[in-house]
Scaffold this motif. Sequence first.
Motif, short mmCIF file in Angstrom:
data_model
loop_
_atom_site.label_atom_id
_atom_site.label_comp_id
_atom_site.label_asym_id
_atom_site.label_seq_id
_atom_site.Cartn_x
_atom_site.Cartn_y
_atom_site.Cartn_z
N GLY A 1 30.67 3.85 -2.54
CA GLY A 1 30.69 3.01 -3.74
C GLY A 1 31.96 3.12 -4.55
O GLY A 1 32.28 2.23 -5.33
N GLY A 2 32.69 4.22 -4.38
CA GLY A 2 33.90 4.38 -5.18
C GLY A 2 35.06 4.96 -4.42
O GLY A 2 36.15 5.12 -4.98
N THR A 3 34.86 5.28 -3.15
CA THR A 3 35.91 5.95 -2.38
C THR A 3 36.42 5.05 -1.25
O THR A 3 36.59 5.49 -0.12
N PHE A 4 36.64 3.79 -1.57
CA PHE A 4 37.22 2.88 -0.59
C PHE A 4 38.14 1.91 -1.34
O PHE A 4 38.06 1.78 -2.57
N SER A 5 39.01 1.24 -0.60
CA SER A 5 39.95 0.30 -1.22
C SER A 5 39.25 -1.03 -1.45
O SER A 5 39.17 -1.87 -0.56
N ARG A 6 38.74 -1.19 -2.66
CA ARG A 6 38.00 -2.41 -2.97
C ARG A 6 38.91 -3.64 -2.86
O ARG A 6 38.47 -4.71 -2.41
N SER A 7 40.17 -3.51 -3.24
CA SER A 7 41.08 -4.65 -3.17
C SER A 7 41.33 -5.08 -1.73
O SER A 7 41.37 -6.28 -1.43
N ALA A 8 41.49 -4.11 -0.82
CA ALA A 8 41.74 -4.45 0.58
C ALA A 8 40.53 -5.15 1.19
O ALA A 8 40.67 -6.14 1.92
N ASP B 1 36.22 -15.99 -6.90
CA ASP B 1 36.07 -15.73 -8.33
C ASP B 1 34.59 -15.68 -8.68
O ASP B 1 33.79 -16.48 -8.20
N GLY B 2 34.23 -14.73 -9.52
CA GLY B 2 32.85 -14.60 -9.93
C GLY B 2 32.01 -13.75 -9.01
O GLY B 2 30.80 -13.60 -9.24
N GLU B 3 32.62 -13.20 -7.94
CA GLU B 3 31.88 -12.35 -7.02
C GLU B 3 32.31 -10.89 -7.16
O GLU B 3 33.44 -10.59 -7.54
N LEU B 4 31.39 -10.00 -6.81
CA LEU B 4 31.65 -8.56 -6.83
C LEU B 4 31.44 -7.98 -5.44
O LEU B 4 30.55 -8.43 -4.69
N LEU B 5 32.23 -6.98 -5.10
CA LEU B 5 32.04 -6.21 -3.87
C LEU B 5 31.60 -4.81 -4.31
O LEU B 5 32.42 -3.96 -4.61
N PRO B 6 30.29 -4.55 -4.36
CA PRO B 6 29.80 -3.30 -4.95
C PRO B 6 30.03 -2.06 -4.09
O PRO B 6 30.30 -0.98 -4.60
N ALA B 7 29.87 -2.19 -2.76
CA ALA B 7 29.92 -1.01 -1.89
C ALA B 7 30.08 -1.46 -0.45
O ALA B 7 29.88 -2.63 -0.12
N VAL B 8 30.44 -0.51 0.41
CA VAL B 8 30.54 -0.76 1.84
C VAL B 8 29.97 0.45 2.57
O VAL B 8 29.72 1.50 1.97
N SER C 1 18.72 4.92 -18.10
CA SER C 1 20.07 4.52 -18.51
C SER C 1 20.96 5.74 -18.69
O SER C 1 20.57 6.74 -19.29
N GLU C 2 22.17 5.63 -18.13
CA GLU C 2 23.17 6.68 -18.32
C GLU C 2 24.36 6.17 -19.12
O GLU C 2 25.31 6.89 -19.38
N GLY C 3 24.32 4.88 -19.47
CA GLY C 3 25.39 4.30 -20.27
C GLY C 3 26.65 4.07 -19.45
O GLY C 3 26.87 4.68 -18.42
N GLY C 4 27.48 3.17 -19.92
CA GLY C 4 28.77 2.93 -19.29
C GLY C 4 28.63 2.39 -17.88
O GLY C 4 27.67 1.72 -17.53
N GLY C 5 29.63 2.68 -17.05
CA GLY C 5 29.56 2.29 -15.65
C GLY C 5 30.40 1.10 -15.29
O GLY C 5 30.60 0.81 -14.12
N GLY C 6 30.92 0.37 -16.31
CA GLY C 6 31.77 -0.76 -16.01
C GLY C 6 31.01 -1.91 -15.39
O GLY C 6 29.79 -2.07 -15.55
#
Length: 209
Positions: A45-52, A61-68, A154-159
């Motif tokens: 979820g956070g240890t990959f190149s999301r941009s690549a 536009d308007g889409e998210l890539l949450p995880a792989v 809820s843990e708050g935050g998270g972007g």
Amino acid sequence: MVKNPGFFIAGAVPRGPGALTDFGYAMERHILEAVSLGLGTCWLGGTFSRSAFSRAMGLRDGELLPAVSPLGIPAAEKSLVDGVLSFAARSRLRRPWKEIFHRGRPGVPLSPGEAGAYAEVLECVRMAPSALNRQPWRVVREESADVFHFYIVSEGGGGEIRLPEIDIGIALCHFELAAGALGLSGSWSGKTGSGGVEGWTHILTWEGR
């Protein structure tokens, strides 16, 4: 440790309410299917190149890539590094039943015996993966019916990509698949229970039949 995987499971969702939970559910179904075929997977979820990945997938536009998840043949044995990383992620630990599952209302622990036919289903939920094994879900079973209310703590935050919303989608997937495997029928609804607690957000309710 994942080394030079040739294939990945990935997906994109539109920005909007419920999208990340839907993604977690759908992604976990694909991952479990891959595992059933003897393939190795690993939520990233956070240890990959999301941009690549976004470029490779043609993210709009308007889409998210949450995880792989990488996809490949699992190693026969874990290396020392794998063991250290596994420990760091607390992958061998899970929250106890009394913390996750409640009877009638929050704060009243539900025991496996009180869960009846759903005890094994809830154990599958307890063992579901989540980011850093935080297990941000809570489940309240109604006193006299096989009705289970699922909440996020809820843990708050998270972007923009809120991992707890993905995590509860994974938990919902485990619940539904386990119930189906055990012949326990039911359906999801937006029905809420007698009330959660501050910081708990209701997501879905399973109404057994």
